[in-house]
Enzyme design. Sequence first.
Site, PDB file in Angstrom:
ATOM      1  N   LYS A   1       0.769  -1.240   0.022  1.00  0.00           N
ATOM      2  CA  LYS A   1       0.053   0.069  -0.153  1.00  0.00           C
ATOM      3  C   LYS A   1       0.983   1.318   0.050  1.00  0.00           C
ATOM      4  O   LYS A   1       0.504   2.378  -0.580  1.00  0.00           O
ATOM      5  CB  LYS A   1      -1.019  -0.205   1.300  1.00  0.00           C
ATOM      6  CG  LYS A   1      -0.213  -0.127   2.638  1.00  0.00           C
ATOM      7  CD  LYS A   1      -1.344  -0.357   3.586  1.00  0.00           C
ATOM      8  CE  LYS A   1      -0.452  -0.701   4.867  1.00  0.00           C
ATOM      9  NZ  LYS A   1       0.188  -2.101   4.981  1.00  0.00           N
TER      10      LYS A   1
ATOM     11  N   ASP B   1      -1.368   4.456   7.856  1.00  0.00           N
ATOM     12  CA  ASP B   1      -1.781   3.121   7.081  1.00  0.00           C
ATOM     13  C   ASP B   1      -2.912   3.364   6.359  1.00  0.00           C
ATOM     14  O   ASP B   1      -3.206   2.998   5.256  1.00  0.00           O
ATOM     15  CB  ASP B   1      -1.811   2.064   7.918  1.00  0.00           C
ATOM     16  CG  ASP B   1      -2.428   0.764   7.403  1.00  0.00           C
ATOM     17  OD1 ASP B   1      -1.491   0.045   6.742  1.00  0.00           O
ATOM     18  OD2 ASP B   1      -3.484   0.485   7.573  1.00  0.00           O
TER      19      ASP B   1
ATOM     20  N   LYS C   1      -4.475   3.632   2.149  1.00  0.00           N
ATOM     21  CA  LYS C   1      -5.423   2.955   1.463  1.00  0.00           C
ATOM     22  C   LYS C   1      -6.618   3.873   0.978  1.00  0.00           C
ATOM     23  O   LYS C   1      -7.234   3.490  -0.077  1.00  0.00           O
ATOM     24  CB  LYS C   1      -5.901   2.037   2.598  1.00  0.00           C
ATOM     25  CG  LYS C   1      -4.941   0.918   3.209  1.00  0.00           C
ATOM     26  CD  LYS C   1      -5.505   0.250   4.218  1.00  0.00           C
ATOM     27  CE  LYS C   1      -4.388  -0.887   4.587  1.00  0.00           C
ATOM     28  NZ  LYS C   1      -4.696  -1.667   5.688  1.00  0.00           N
TER      29      LYS C   1
END
Length: 435
Positions: free
Chosen positions: A106, A202, A206
């Site tokens: 990612k 994180d 995404k």
Amino acid sequence: MIEYRNVRVALLGAGSVGSQVARLLLEHGDELASRAGAGLELVGIAVRDLDAPRDVDLPKELFTTDAASLILGADIVVELIGGIEPARTLVLQALQSGADVVTGNKALLATHGPELFAVAEQVGAQLYYEAAVAGAIPIIRPLHDSLAGDRIERIMGIVNGTTNFILDLMDREGSTFEDALATATELGYAEADPTADVEGYDAAQKAAILASLAFHTSVPLAAVHREGITSVTIEQVRAARKAGYVVKILATAERLTDEQGTEGVSARVYPALVPESHPLASVHGAKNAVFVEAEAAGDLMFYGAGAGGVETASAVLGDLVSAARRHVIGGPGIAESTQSALPVFPIGTVRTRYQITLHVTDAPGVLSTVAGVLAKHGVSVETVEQTVATGSDATATLVIGTHLARESDLAATVVALRNEDVVAEVTSVLRVVGA
């Protein structure tokens, strides 16, 4: 027995996901070959340390530290190293050699996606990345293929299992953030350094990937507004539950039209109040879920394991089978669609609702003063709940729910409230979504 020609597969990385991909390839090779129409021959596994302990017992002869040479002999390269470098260099090398690439990275896609997709298109290769956003949950392919003819209006996702586990523990067991984080670390849900999870990095990566895919527009990571959960308190979580909400950290990608009539997109990550009746409110533990609102298809939700070695390996193998089928059929890869080229709006243009909790002086006229501050900034009050003063400081608590307003106006309102003499403290500010 049907004989298939082999497609040579190089695996980069043998961590928790990579080792499971290798195991499943070796154990279920015949079954995967029947689905792909080609044998999937694992020709090698590139690692940094040949002697490092592995989660799975794999043939030692497969391991090498020479990733570059391994790539040159492969038809498909599976990149599961993570991070930016050397992953970026190796993926570019694989694509430039004409190999298809399957990745779960990612960070790489959110930071260098346009560059990688451009190279893939130039050489006729394909870049697959189902495992990059929500582990085992199939969300990339539905957005890329199944919903390609629809108009996506909004995506809201719980895309980080660690933070969902922490907030769920706070909600269901009354744990503080610190205690819930300690439990998540003990159980292996949180890393020794949990910053990427709890500060929303994180989830922001995404969100950038989902927004770029859903709106056919390149959305850079720097354009994603990000807030983590480290400031969420048990008092906020309890008050939310009492009011009929659950606190969740959401990655949101949304199609918007600004006041000048220009259509654009927004991508953002922050903790928010989700009504108990909304499907995302019932996502517990370390699970992930992605809620899609489409013009024709309506509301769709994808739910399941967002992490885990064997679970994420499922998504990787799905991409691997698709890549092998493409090699059997032939023809160039399908380029990513970013032709819409919509502008990415800053957070201030978003229209949302706030729930603001204040400690105020218990005196006549306080409510009208507070209401006046909101009105001055173009924010109207939807609900007000007031508690009586307790303790020696003689302050009462006001919980104000706003109507929809521009984020910039709401943020300015909070700043102005903090400067009012009658306001002792702004104790909580949370957005309300899905209501």
